[in-house]
Write a protein that holds these residues in place. Structure first.
Motif, PDB file in Angstrom:
ATOM      1  N   THR A  65       0.828  -1.199   0.000  1.00  0.00           N
ATOM      2  CA  THR A  65       0.000   0.000   0.000  1.00  0.00           C
ATOM      3  C   THR A  65       0.861   1.246   0.000  1.00  0.00           C
ATOM      4  O   THR A  65       2.068   1.188   0.264  1.00  0.00           O
ATOM      5  CB  THR A  65      -0.929  -0.025   1.237  1.00  0.00           C
ATOM      6  N   GLY A  96     -10.006   5.172   1.424  1.00  0.00           N
ATOM      7  CA  GLY A  96      -9.316   5.994   0.446  1.00  0.00           C
ATOM      8  C   GLY A  96      -7.872   5.631   0.224  1.00  0.00           C
ATOM      9  O   GLY A  96      -7.287   6.039  -0.785  1.00  0.00           O
ATOM     10  N   TRP A  97      -7.270   4.883   1.164  1.00  0.00           N
ATOM     11  CA  TRP A  97      -5.884   4.471   0.974  1.00  0.00           C
ATOM     12  C   TRP A  97      -5.791   3.480  -0.183  1.00  0.00           C
ATOM     13  O   TRP A  97      -6.681   2.648  -0.394  1.00  0.00           O
ATOM     14  CB  TRP A  97      -5.327   3.830   2.247  1.00  0.00           C
ATOM     15  N   LEU A  98      -4.691   3.567  -0.911  1.00  0.00           N
ATOM     16  CA  LEU A  98      -4.450   2.666  -2.032  1.00  0.00           C
ATOM     17  C   LEU A  98      -3.809   1.372  -1.550  1.00  0.00           C
ATOM     18  O   LEU A  98      -3.020   1.369  -0.605  1.00  0.00           O
ATOM     19  CB  LEU A  98      -3.537   3.329  -3.060  1.00  0.00           C
ATOM     20  N   THR A 121     -11.226   2.288  -7.350  1.00  0.00           N
ATOM     21  CA  THR A 121      -9.834   2.265  -7.785  1.00  0.00           C
ATOM     22  C   THR A 121      -9.327   3.675  -8.012  1.00  0.00           C
ATOM     23  O   THR A 121     -10.098   4.632  -8.102  1.00  0.00           O
ATOM     24  CB  THR A 121      -9.676   1.477  -9.100  1.00  0.00           C
ATOM     25  N   GLU A 122      -8.003   3.761  -8.133  1.00  0.00           N
ATOM     26  CA  GLU A 122      -7.404   5.032  -8.510  1.00  0.00           C
ATOM     27  C   GLU A 122      -7.652   5.282  -9.994  1.00  0.00           C
ATOM     28  O   GLU A 122      -8.048   4.387 -10.751  1.00  0.00           O
ATOM     29  CB  GLU A 122      -5.909   5.018  -8.213  1.00  0.00           C
ATOM     30  N   ARG A 130      -8.719   1.384  -4.031  1.00  0.00           N
ATOM     31  CA  ARG A 130      -8.888   2.259  -2.882  1.00  0.00           C
ATOM     32  C   ARG A 130      -9.764   1.546  -1.859  1.00  0.00           C
ATOM     33  O   ARG A 130     -10.812   0.993  -2.226  1.00  0.00           O
ATOM     34  CB  ARG A 130      -9.555   3.574  -3.279  1.00  0.00           C
ATOM     35  N   TRP A 132     -12.600   1.130   0.411  1.00  0.00           N
ATOM     36  CA  TRP A 132     -13.893   1.811   0.300  1.00  0.00           C
ATOM     37  C   TRP A 132     -14.918   1.076   1.139  1.00  0.00           C
ATOM     38  O   TRP A 132     -14.589   0.127   1.843  1.00  0.00           O
ATOM     39  CB  TRP A 132     -14.318   1.882  -1.170  1.00  0.00           C
TER      40      TRP A 132
END
Length: 641
Positions: A65, A96-98, A121-122, A130, A132
């Motif tokens: 991540t 929201g973190w990838l 996704t981004e 992401r 969610w």
């Protein structure tokens, strides 16, 4: 939010329910997307995210991540006994973190893989998911959903689909990528479609895809709405607004194949997991993609859960299944020796057939009134017939034969059309074998095929008249209607996904006239039960005369038990035909309800002054007849008063 690299907490073991594991193994976990993937979770260590991924042949799996510097092994998932699933809980992980999964594959080597169950996704070209959640939107379409359940399948209703590629419908500026967002589409597309009278919007695939030019048919993330146009909640808002305006939403769905990108589903744990290992079963030679292994319960569950996900979590009203023929035939686009027969020596893909049947059964059971639509291009029998009768169970099938024959007929100079009238009449031999949709889709106006109007012969006036005639013939013919964006106002250039539609054409009266005609056709289609109530039944159609080859004229009736009949007459030549006799049963005045040559639509205003009186003399086997003026390259329709 924490700074990248600061989240050093270990990935803790987390329990998965025994029933979840059992149902997944059986291929019958309809809410699988709430078990696998990444989901908010509260543990003794605080709140965070729970991760789970199916990779039965992997040596190890870890979460990489933007919060752990994308370093494999720092936050390793734990195997869940006897399931092939790796799972874990990371406290402090935030929405929201990838993230991706670093999968140590069966034969060694670590590959970063996208989460097959990613919910968001981004933006492309990135492929990370992401974190969610699923429950952040409050719906306002209860009335629509209740009415859909109560009414059931719209087999006997007026149904017309407006097919949309949202990335090229309109742009905010001339710069590529200035797409309308889901919210922009709610404000502009919805009122536009409502004004034209279409009952449904059919979106080309909205699941995330890395390449714009694939139009979504090479899906990268099956559970993530594309981030090109906004967040999952904003797509829900768009669908909600559609429903509040009386418009249904259909999504194109691609269970036939998936891309070979190294970060995707292919060779997920180093083996053919989602696809067959053998390329004769697991690869599509034309498209350079992998084919799903429909024999495997877990893969079947992935697809079934994905279909149900769009219905349950996004309130869609139907799925249009792409390339069904490529799924149900093992030899599709393959030469001898390139495919493996089924256990009976045949070419039918039994597992794919059973998947289609189960899919349609489950969808219709869980979501009454929802439509399942097959793009099936062969003569396979019973595509839209119930499973219990041996059919595939779809609600509707695209009528590709009608589309090909009709477009070929209209491309001919009118002087030759009399020799090809069978291309129009042939469709009535099979029009009621299936529940058909008449499709004029994106496939017919791209890849060098030219715009719809460019297929029409003659000078510019004749091309516009032919286009209006084509649209009227389409709306008059039994079957539901589907029209691709831009065709409703006669766009001249071939559709290009990297350009918006030519909306400037709406400044010209002839193009506005085509749009006005589409609006009028939708209104007639809806207001007259004879135009839709018996779309799938011979009793709703009757030829008046299909034999006037010399004049290139055909006439027929649309009928229903609850409304007056509608008589259609089509003149496929540029010659005005006056005092043209057409037989009828009902005496009295017949009102003209459609005339594609009306000045309102861009025509010459030749016609019948709003209607005609039936003549009392017999005409052939008909007790009365109408003496009509048939305008050039035009259709007229009448109903008795």
């Amino acid at each position: 939010m924490r700074q990248a690299g600061k989240n050093k907490l270990p990935c803790l073991p987390v329990a998965l329910g025994e029933l979840d594991i059992f149902l997944f193994g059986q291929g019958k976990h309809w809410d699988l997307y709430r078990v696998l993937g990444a989901h908010p979770h509260d543990g003794p260590e605080g709140s965070g995210y729970r991760f789970a991924v199916w990779a039965p042949n992997a040596r190890s799996v870890s979460v990489v991540t933007d919060q752990n510097d994308w370093t494999p092994g720092r936050q390793s998932l734990h195997p869940v006994a006897a399931s092939g699933i790796w799972a874990g809980f990371i406290p402090g992980f935030e929405k929201g973190w990838l993230y991706k999964f670093a999968v140590e594959q069966k034969h060694g080597g670590i590959v970063e893989k996208a989460d097959p169950f990613a919910l968001c996704t981004e933006m492309r070209p990135g492929i990370a998911a992401r974190a969610w959640d699923l429950d952040s939107y409050a719906w306002n379409d209860a009335a629509w959903m209740a009415e859909r359940r109560e009414k059931g399948l719209p087999l006997n209703e007026a149904v017309s689909f407006y097919e949309v590629h949202p990335g090229s419908w309109r742009w905010k500026s001339a710069e590529y990528g200035s797409f309308y967002s889901y919210r922009d589409l709610a404000e502009t597309l919805v009122p536009y479609v409502r004004d034209l009278g279409f009952t449904h919007i059919e979106f080309m695939p909205l699941a995330e895809h890395p390449l714009d030019e694939s139009w979504g048919y090479q899906t990268g993330h099956y559970f993530a709405p594309t981030s090109r146009f906004g967040t999952p909640e904003e797509l829900r808002y768009l669908i909600d607004v559609c429903h509040q305006n009386g418009i249904g939403v259909i999504l194109d769905w691609v269970p036939a194949h998936f891309p070979k990108d190294t970060w995707g589903l292919g060779r997920f744990d180093g083996t053919g997991l989602f696809e067959h290992e053998d390329p004769r079963q697991g690869e599509h030679p034309d498209w350079g993609t992998y084919v799903f292994n429909y024999d495997r319960h877990e893969v079947k569950n992935f697809l079934l859960a994905n279909a149900l996900y769009w219905f349950k979590e996004f309130h869609i009203d139907g799925l249009r299944i792409d390339a069904v023929a490529s799924m149900i035939y093992l030899d599709y686009s393959r030469e001898e020796g390139q495919w493996i027969p089924n256990q009976y020596g045949g070419k039918e893909n039994i597992a794919a057939i059973e998947l289609m049947r189960e899919l349609n059964t489950v969808v219709h059971d869980h979501f009454p009134g929802a439509c399942m639509i097959a793009e099936e291009s062969t003569s396979w029998a019973g595509v839209s017939r119930p499973v219990y009768t041996g059919g595939l169970g779809f609600t509707f099938k695209w009528n590709m034969g009608w589309m090909n024959d009709t477009l070929d007929y209209f491309s001919k100079d009118p002087i030759y059309r009399g020799f090809h009238q069978n291309q129009l009449t042939f469709s009535m031999l099979y029009a009621f074998h299936e529940n058909f949709i008449l499709p004029l889709s994106h496939d017919e106006v791209t890849h060098g095929k030219g715009a719809l109007i460019s297929k029409m012969p003659g000078d510019q006036w004749q091309q516009m008249a032919n286009l209006r005639l084509f649209l009227a013939y389409m709306w008059a013919h039994p079957g539901k209607k589907l029209l691709f964006m831009g065709c409703e106002f006669g766009q001249w250039k071939e559709w290009n996904s990297r350009e918006p539609l030519d909306w400037v054409l709406m400044d010209f009266p002839s193009h506005r006239g085509v749009s006005e005609l589409v609006r009028a056709l939708n209104r007639v289609h809806k207001d007259h039960p004879s135009m839709h109530a018996k779309d799938n039944d011979w009793t709703g159609f009757e030829w008046v005369d299909l034999s006037d080859y010399a004049a290139s004229v055909i006439t027929f009736l649309r009928k229903s038990p609850t409304g007056a009949p509608v008589l259609w007459a089509f003149n496929f030549t540029p010659i005005v035909r006056e005092s043209y006799a057409v037989g009828c049963r009902i005496p009295g005045y017949w009102r003209e309800i459609v005339n594609t040559d009306s000045a309102l639509f861009g025509g010459t205003n030749a016609g019948n002054g709003g209607g005609v009186m039936a003549q009392s003399a017999a005409y052939g086997n008909w007790p009365h007849y109408l003496s009509l003026t048939l305008p050039p390259l035009a259709a007229v329709a009448f109903t008795p008063e």
